[in-house]
Scaffold this motif. Sequence first.
Motif, mmCIF file in Angstrom:
data_model
loop_
_atom_site.group_PDB
_atom_site.id
_atom_site.type_symbol
_atom_site.label_atom_id
_atom_site.label_comp_id
_atom_site.label_asym_id
_atom_site.label_seq_id
_atom_site.Cartn_x
_atom_site.Cartn_y
_atom_site.Cartn_z
ATOM 1 N N ASP A 54 -8.597 2.955 -15.091
ATOM 2 C CA ASP A 54 -7.782 3.781 -14.200
ATOM 3 C C ASP A 54 -7.444 3.028 -12.924
ATOM 4 N N VAL A 55 -8.415 2.330 -12.356
ATOM 5 C CA VAL A 55 -8.167 1.556 -11.133
ATOM 6 C C VAL A 55 -7.134 0.467 -11.396
ATOM 7 N N ARG A 60 -1.628 -1.564 -10.630
ATOM 8 C CA ARG A 60 -0.332 -2.042 -11.126
ATOM 9 C C ARG A 60 0.798 -1.105 -10.692
ATOM 10 N N GLY A 61 0.544 0.201 -10.727
ATOM 11 C CA GLY A 61 1.561 1.158 -10.288
ATOM 12 C C GLY A 61 1.882 1.008 -8.812
ATOM 13 N N LEU A 62 0.847 0.780 -7.989
ATOM 14 C CA LEU A 62 1.052 0.608 -6.551
ATOM 15 C C LEU A 62 1.872 -0.661 -6.274
ATOM 16 N N GLU A 67 7.029 -3.155 -4.787
ATOM 17 C CA GLU A 67 8.152 -4.047 -5.112
ATOM 18 C C GLU A 67 9.471 -3.297 -5.118
ATOM 19 N N SER A 68 9.450 -2.040 -5.582
ATOM 20 C CA SER A 68 10.694 -1.266 -5.620
ATOM 21 C C SER A 68 11.197 -0.943 -4.218
ATOM 22 N N LEU A 69 10.279 -0.838 -3.251
ATOM 23 C CA LEU A 69 10.685 -0.580 -1.870
ATOM 24 C C LEU A 69 11.280 -1.825 -1.220
#
Length: 390
Positions: A54-55, A60-62, A67-69
């Motif tokens: 989960d971590v 990876r999601g964070l 990167e999208s920002l």
Amino acid sequence: MNDGAKILCVAGLGAGLMYLFDPDRGRRRRALLRDKAVHAWHEVGQALDKTARDVANRTRGLIAETESLLHEERVSDEVLVARIRSKLGRVVSHPHAIRVHAQDGRVTLEGPILAHEVERLLDQVSAVRGVKEVENRLEIHEKQDIPALQGGRARSGQRFALLQENWSPTARLVAGLVGGAAAFYGLRRNGAYGPAMGVVGLGLLARAVTNKDFARLLGVGGGRRGVDIQKTINVAAPLEKVFQFWEHPENFPHFMKHVREVRKIGDGRYRWTVDGPAGVPVEWETMVTRYEPNKLIAWKSLPGSTIRQAGMVHFSGNADGTTSVDIKLSYNPPAGLIGHAIAEILGVDPKSEMDDDLIRMKTFIETGKPPHDAAQPAERVLEASGGHAA
């Protein structure tokens, strides 16, 4: 550590050693404690593996969010609609009634919606990555006055991780570390502040370890759902005979070790007397809520009962003439899950006792020989006609 705490620790250690090295039952208790320790070790290993995954996924999601920002992302209309639809179920009670259209980042929302859900929906859609503008064409209704808005269930919206009923493995890890540190720090400090901080830390640690809300942990306001138990046993006897036995709760003390008495006090109502902590009798009343001959019996405790519980027993006949008995029980013990955990360590919790009770029941029905270690050993064999033992 002050003198009072030292005395309590020594007294607790002495009581624990006496319990574990009792000449009559000490060996069984030590074996039970060893089995629970092995089981706990396996559970810890699985929990650590799940938490690590989960971590890693959240990390990876964070990174992807960051990167999208930093880089402008071109999102297709289909992907944008899918992202929005994945959020609808969190904020509106009838997500299928909402129609979503997207074109070059401009989103149009149509369809019926309840008035108190509009603002929350618009805020949620505006925050979706790739959305530039939201056009509101929603049909607002004050109440559920059309078929599309009937049924459904209220949604609480996006909630902070620690305010949710079920915590993620990462949230449990963080909360457990914070709670453990607070408990360690608080219990080492003197004065009123230290113990208070220690208690809060222990509570947070218990919440993280069990993943149960505080109401169920403490047995306060948790209703009947503190501990859930499910057992299935196969009895080598006809369905009708097994059901006849169970439809008379007065039979239970003949095979249950800690149930002293079950007395009928009215139409479908019974008063139970069982052995509580240290053998002190505990009483409560139940009522039958569902009764289907040769199929199921359901019951629940009456309001104000000392023990809040509800249960259901399903009966099904097998091709070989035997009967499967499936038992589902929920109860909220005194002190909630914390009290249950202590009782489980000592081997006196209902979940542990039910295994032995069901074996006695099975033997009693199959052989007609009443168990000698039941709360009320029967004097004669089970009578097939009415399911009663004399």
